[in-house]
Design a protein around this motif. Structure first.
Motif, PDB file in Angstrom:
ATOM      1  N   THR A 262      39.095  58.177  48.441  1.00  0.00           N
ATOM      2  CA  THR A 262      40.132  57.910  47.427  1.00  0.00           C
ATOM      3  C   THR A 262      39.870  56.542  46.799  1.00  0.00           C
ATOM      4  OG1 THR A 262      41.622  56.855  49.019  1.00  0.00           O
ATOM      5  CG2 THR A 262      41.899  59.235  48.689  1.00  0.00           C
ATOM      6  N   PRO A 263      39.101  56.499  45.731  1.00  0.00           N
ATOM      7  CA  PRO A 263      38.844  55.195  45.122  1.00  0.00           C
ATOM      8  C   PRO A 263      40.140  54.527  44.648  1.00  0.00           C
ATOM      9  CG  PRO A 263      37.934  56.990  43.774  1.00  0.00           C
ATOM     10  CD  PRO A 263      38.431  57.598  45.041  1.00  0.00           C
ATOM     11  N   VAL A 264      40.169  53.211  44.811  1.00  0.00           N
ATOM     12  CA  VAL A 264      41.321  52.431  44.351  1.00  0.00           C
ATOM     13  C   VAL A 264      40.861  51.570  43.181  1.00  0.00           C
ATOM     14  CG1 VAL A 264      43.026  50.688  44.976  1.00  0.00           C
ATOM     15  CG2 VAL A 264      42.360  52.438  46.643  1.00  0.00           C
ATOM     16  N   PHE A 265      41.488  51.788  42.038  1.00  0.00           N
ATOM     17  CA  PHE A 265      41.201  50.985  40.848  1.00  0.00           C
ATOM     18  C   PHE A 265      42.167  49.806  40.852  1.00  0.00           C
ATOM     19  CE2 PHE A 265      38.267  53.585  38.314  1.00  0.00           C
ATOM     20  CZ  PHE A 265      38.275  54.747  39.075  1.00  0.00           C
ATOM     21  N   ALA A 266      41.626  48.607  40.981  1.00  0.00           N
ATOM     22  CA  ALA A 266      42.469  47.414  41.011  1.00  0.00           C
ATOM     23  C   ALA A 266      42.364  46.705  39.662  1.00  0.00           C
ATOM     24  CB  ALA A 266      42.019  46.488  42.131  1.00  0.00           C
ATOM     25  N   VAL A 267      43.492  46.647  38.966  1.00  0.00           N
ATOM     26  CA  VAL A 267      43.520  45.945  37.688  1.00  0.00           C
ATOM     27  C   VAL A 267      43.872  44.496  37.990  1.00  0.00           C
ATOM     28  CG1 VAL A 267      44.466  45.949  35.347  1.00  0.00           C
ATOM     29  CG2 VAL A 267      44.351  48.099  36.645  1.00  0.00           C
ATOM     30  N   VAL A 268      42.943  43.604  37.694  1.00  0.00           N
ATOM     31  CA  VAL A 268      43.116  42.196  38.092  1.00  0.00           C
ATOM     32  C   VAL A 268      42.758  41.315  36.902  1.00  0.00           C
ATOM     33  CG1 VAL A 268      42.640  40.477  39.860  1.00  0.00           C
ATOM     34  CG2 VAL A 268      42.310  42.884  40.398  1.00  0.00           C
ATOM     35  N   THR A 272      48.635  35.040  37.008  1.00  0.00           N
ATOM     36  CA  THR A 272      49.822  35.210  37.834  1.00  0.00           C
ATOM     37  C   THR A 272      49.649  36.356  38.811  1.00  0.00           C
ATOM     38  OG1 THR A 272      51.006  34.616  35.839  1.00  0.00           O
ATOM     39  CG2 THR A 272      52.335  35.313  37.717  1.00  0.00           C
ATOM     40  N   GLY A 273      49.622  36.049  40.061  1.00  0.00           N
ATOM     41  CA  GLY A 273      49.590  37.091  41.086  1.00  0.00           C
ATOM     42  C   GLY A 273      48.229  37.689  41.344  1.00  0.00           C
ATOM     43  N   SER A 274      47.246  37.308  40.560  1.00  0.00           N
ATOM     44  CA  SER A 274      45.940  37.950  40.723  1.00  0.00           C
ATOM     45  C   SER A 274      45.353  37.736  42.111  1.00  0.00           C
ATOM     46  CB  SER A 274      44.956  37.425  39.674  1.00  0.00           C
ATOM     47  OG  SER A 274      45.243  38.011  38.445  1.00  0.00           O
ATOM     48  N   GLU A 275      45.542  36.525  42.636  1.00  0.00           N
ATOM     49  CA  GLU A 275      44.993  36.250  43.974  1.00  0.00           C
ATOM     50  C   GLU A 275      45.628  37.179  45.005  1.00  0.00           C
ATOM     51  OE1 GLU A 275      42.437  34.617  44.659  1.00  0.00           O
ATOM     52  OE2 GLU A 275      42.182  33.603  42.730  1.00  0.00           O
ATOM     53  N   LYS A 276      46.908  37.461  44.815  1.00  0.00           N
ATOM     54  CA  LYS A 276      47.586  38.373  45.743  1.00  0.00           C
ATOM     55  C   LYS A 276      47.016  39.782  45.630  1.00  0.00           C
ATOM     56  CE  LYS A 276      51.968  36.067  46.399  1.00  0.00           C
ATOM     57  NZ  LYS A 276      53.398  36.071  46.103  1.00  0.00           N
ATOM     58  N   THR A 277      46.695  40.197  44.412  1.00  0.00           N
ATOM     59  CA  THR A 277      46.099  41.526  44.256  1.00  0.00           C
ATOM     60  C   THR A 277      44.730  41.567  44.936  1.00  0.00           C
ATOM     61  OG1 THR A 277      47.291  41.776  42.175  1.00  0.00           O
ATOM     62  CG2 THR A 277      45.534  43.356  42.598  1.00  0.00           C
ATOM     63  N   VAL A 278      44.004  40.463  44.864  1.00  0.00           N
ATOM     64  CA  VAL A 278      42.714  40.410  45.575  1.00  0.00           C
ATOM     65  C   VAL A 278      42.963  40.614  47.075  1.00  0.00           C
ATOM     66  CG1 VAL A 278      40.679  39.009  46.106  1.00  0.00           C
ATOM     67  CG2 VAL A 278      41.674  38.933  43.806  1.00  0.00           C
ATOM     68  N   ALA A 286      39.207  47.298  53.832  1.00  0.00           N
ATOM     69  CA  ALA A 286      39.198  47.423  55.296  1.00  0.00           C
ATOM     70  C   ALA A 286      39.426  48.869  55.739  1.00  0.00           C
ATOM     71  CB  ALA A 286      40.261  46.514  55.901  1.00  0.00           C
ATOM     72  N   ARG A 287      39.996  49.700  54.856  1.00  0.00           N
ATOM     73  CA  ARG A 287      40.172  51.134  55.161  1.00  0.00           C
ATOM     74  C   ARG A 287      39.021  51.957  54.617  1.00  0.00           C
ATOM     75  NH1 ARG A 287      44.265  47.626  55.933  1.00  0.00           N
ATOM     76  NH2 ARG A 287      45.707  48.453  57.451  1.00  0.00           N
ATOM     77  N   ASP A 288      37.941  51.307  54.226  1.00  0.00           N
ATOM     78  CA  ASP A 288      36.730  51.965  53.728  1.00  0.00           C
ATOM     79  C   ASP A 288      36.896  52.674  52.391  1.00  0.00           C
ATOM     80  OD1 ASP A 288      35.173  51.162  55.859  1.00  0.00           O
ATOM     81  OD2 ASP A 288      35.829  52.868  57.093  1.00  0.00           O
ATOM     82  N   ALA A 289      37.961  52.397  51.681  1.00  0.00           N
ATOM     83  CA  ALA A 289      38.113  53.031  50.367  1.00  0.00           C
ATOM     84  C   ALA A 289      37.240  52.292  49.356  1.00  0.00           C
ATOM     85  CB  ALA A 289      39.568  52.995  49.924  1.00  0.00           C
ATOM     86  N   PRO A 290      36.604  53.045  48.467  1.00  0.00           N
ATOM     87  CA  PRO A 290      35.859  52.381  47.400  1.00  0.00           C
ATOM     88  C   PRO A 290      36.823  51.655  46.457  1.00  0.00           C
ATOM     89  CG  PRO A 290      35.493  54.776  47.371  1.00  0.00           C
ATOM     90  CD  PRO A 290      36.551  54.502  48.384  1.00  0.00           C
ATOM     91  N   VAL A 291      36.427  50.482  46.020  1.00  0.00           N
ATOM     92  CA  VAL A 291      37.259  49.696  45.106  1.00  0.00           C
ATOM     93  C   VAL A 291      36.547  49.559  43.764  1.00  0.00           C
ATOM     94  CG1 VAL A 291      38.221  47.403  44.653  1.00  0.00           C
ATOM     95  CG2 VAL A 291      38.367  48.393  46.957  1.00  0.00           C
ATOM     96  N   VAL A 292      37.278  49.868  42.706  1.00  0.00           N
ATOM     97  CA  VAL A 292      36.785  49.610  41.351  1.00  0.00           C
ATOM     98  C   VAL A 292      37.656  48.505  40.772  1.00  0.00           C
ATOM     99  CG1 VAL A 292      36.306  50.561  39.069  1.00  0.00           C
ATOM    100  CG2 VAL A 292      36.118  52.038  41.098  1.00  0.00           C
ATOM    101  N   ALA A 293      37.071  47.355  40.541  1.00  0.00           N
ATOM    102  CA  ALA A 293      37.834  46.240  39.974  1.00  0.00           C
ATOM    103  C   ALA A 293      37.735  46.281  38.462  1.00  0.00           C
ATOM    104  CB  ALA A 293      37.294  44.914  40.500  1.00  0.00           C
TER     105      ALA A 293
END
Ligand code: F6R
Length: 355
Positions: A262-268, A272-278, A286-293
């Protein structure tokens, strides 16, 4: 016709630079640093003590974005799904303005919410694409987003123009004078969308993840409505399970769904708050999900990402528009790979005229 594009959706995605230029035309003046939407709109928004936005679907995501922009100007503002607004109307006072965001100007739920507000004596403003539409005719004021006709059922260029238009409204709240930096950021946005279109790797990202079980989208602040919109576009045209969350909500439940497929698309974007999204991205990793930034490069989120969809740096109030263009393209290419009926997805209509 489709001017050589395979689908209206792709044509309309590529029309965004022009749509945004039209939306800005004769409304912003870089020399004086002013935004001018006409006296009627200036009066309506400058007199508003609070703002309630009503909308559906993609337009609701633009309304969420608008509410945040207006709050940043010190005006209490809240976005409502139009059908819920009708079911449970929020309190208002004499100086409340109700803003209906509706591309077509014909969505029954949104019209019903606007009529409900008018019955209660509240001023209304329509933000719409269609000249002479019901919303344009019935509201006290109207702001046209000037995107040109949108044929594909999935809203693309109209979302970008809605967000640009409400950014101009927010500027008008501050007496019409924006900073020179902001006005030039507005003027540069169409060209930056073109850069995204020219340089995107969205197709490669779509190809890599087309067989996934589901797609998740996270973002904070202005990136949150874009995460929601990314998920809506994906489910509409690819028929795949997709969900958008405020990034902070991930660990309050949805994280249980996150797997290596289940890829997770992270809009960053922005600060404001970007560090928290990171931080949330690290939890996902850590759950082995692919991340698309999807990022403007202001954080080090790339370090934790399997794929990066880059956008040019601009004002934080505008950067999510660029991120959204990347997500439009990812959905388009996933749907295309799957052979979906992109311009007319099953069960959906361009304009929903029943409640
Ligand atoms: C999604 C989509 C719909 C519309 C919604 C509201 O791609 O097109 O979610 O955004 O039906 O339509 P309008 O803006 O015409 O009121």
């Amino acid at each position: 016709g489709k001017s050589g594009y395979d689908h209206y959706m792709l044509k309309e995605i590529h029309e965004q630079p022009r749509a945004l230029r039209q939306c800005l035309q004769e409304r912003v003046d870089e020399l004086s640093g002013t935004v001018d939407l006409g006296d009627d709109i200036a009066d309506a928004v400058q007199n508003a003590e609070s703002i309630q936005l009503v909308a559906c679907g993609t337009s609701y995501h633009a309304a969420l974005y608008a509410a945040e922009l207006f709050r940043s100007q010190g005006v209490p503002a809240q976005a409502f799904v139009a059908s819920e607004y009708v079911t449970s109307p929020p309190p208002h006072d004499d100086d409340t303005l109700v803003v209906g965001v509706t591309q077509s100007g014909e969505t029954a739920d949104t019209l019903s919410a606007l009529r409900d507000a008018q019955r209660r004596g509240v001023d209304t403003l329509a933000v719409t694409n269609v000249v002479g539409s019901t919303a344009a005719r019935e509201c006290d004021g109207v702001l046209y987003i000037r995107s040109g006709p949108e044929i594909g059922v999935a809203a693309t260029k109209t979302f970008s123009a809605q967000v640009l238009a409400v950014n101009m409204v927010a500027a008008v709240m501050g007496n019409g004078s924006a900073s020179h930096e902001f006005v030039s950021a507005l003027r540069d946005l169409p060209g930056q969308v073109q850069t995204v279109l020219d340089e995107t790797n969205a197709r490669e990202v779509a190809e890599r993840f087309v067989d996934s079980d589901a797609y998740f989208f996270i973002g904070r602040g202005y990136d949150y409505p874009v995460a929601m919109e990314g998920a809506l576009k994906m489910k509409e045209i690819s028929y795949k399970h997709a969900e958008g969350f405020p990034a902070g909500e991930l660990k309050h439940g949805p994280l249980a769904l996150v797997t290596a497929n289940t890829p997770v698309f992270a809009v960053v974007t922005g600060e404001t708050g970007s560090e928290k999204t990171v931080g949330n991205v690290k939890e996902v990793e850590a759950r082995d999900a692919p991340v698309v930034a999807v990022t403007d490069g202001r954080t080090d989120v790339e370090r934790y990402a399997d794929e990066v969809l880059e956008v040019p740096e601009t004002d934080p109030r505008l950067a999510p528009v660029l991120a959204n263009v990347q997500l439009q393209l990812v959905s388009y290419h996933v749907a295309k790979q799957l052979g979906r009926n992109i311009d007319k997805p099953r069960n959906l209509a361009k304009s929903v005229t029943v409640e």
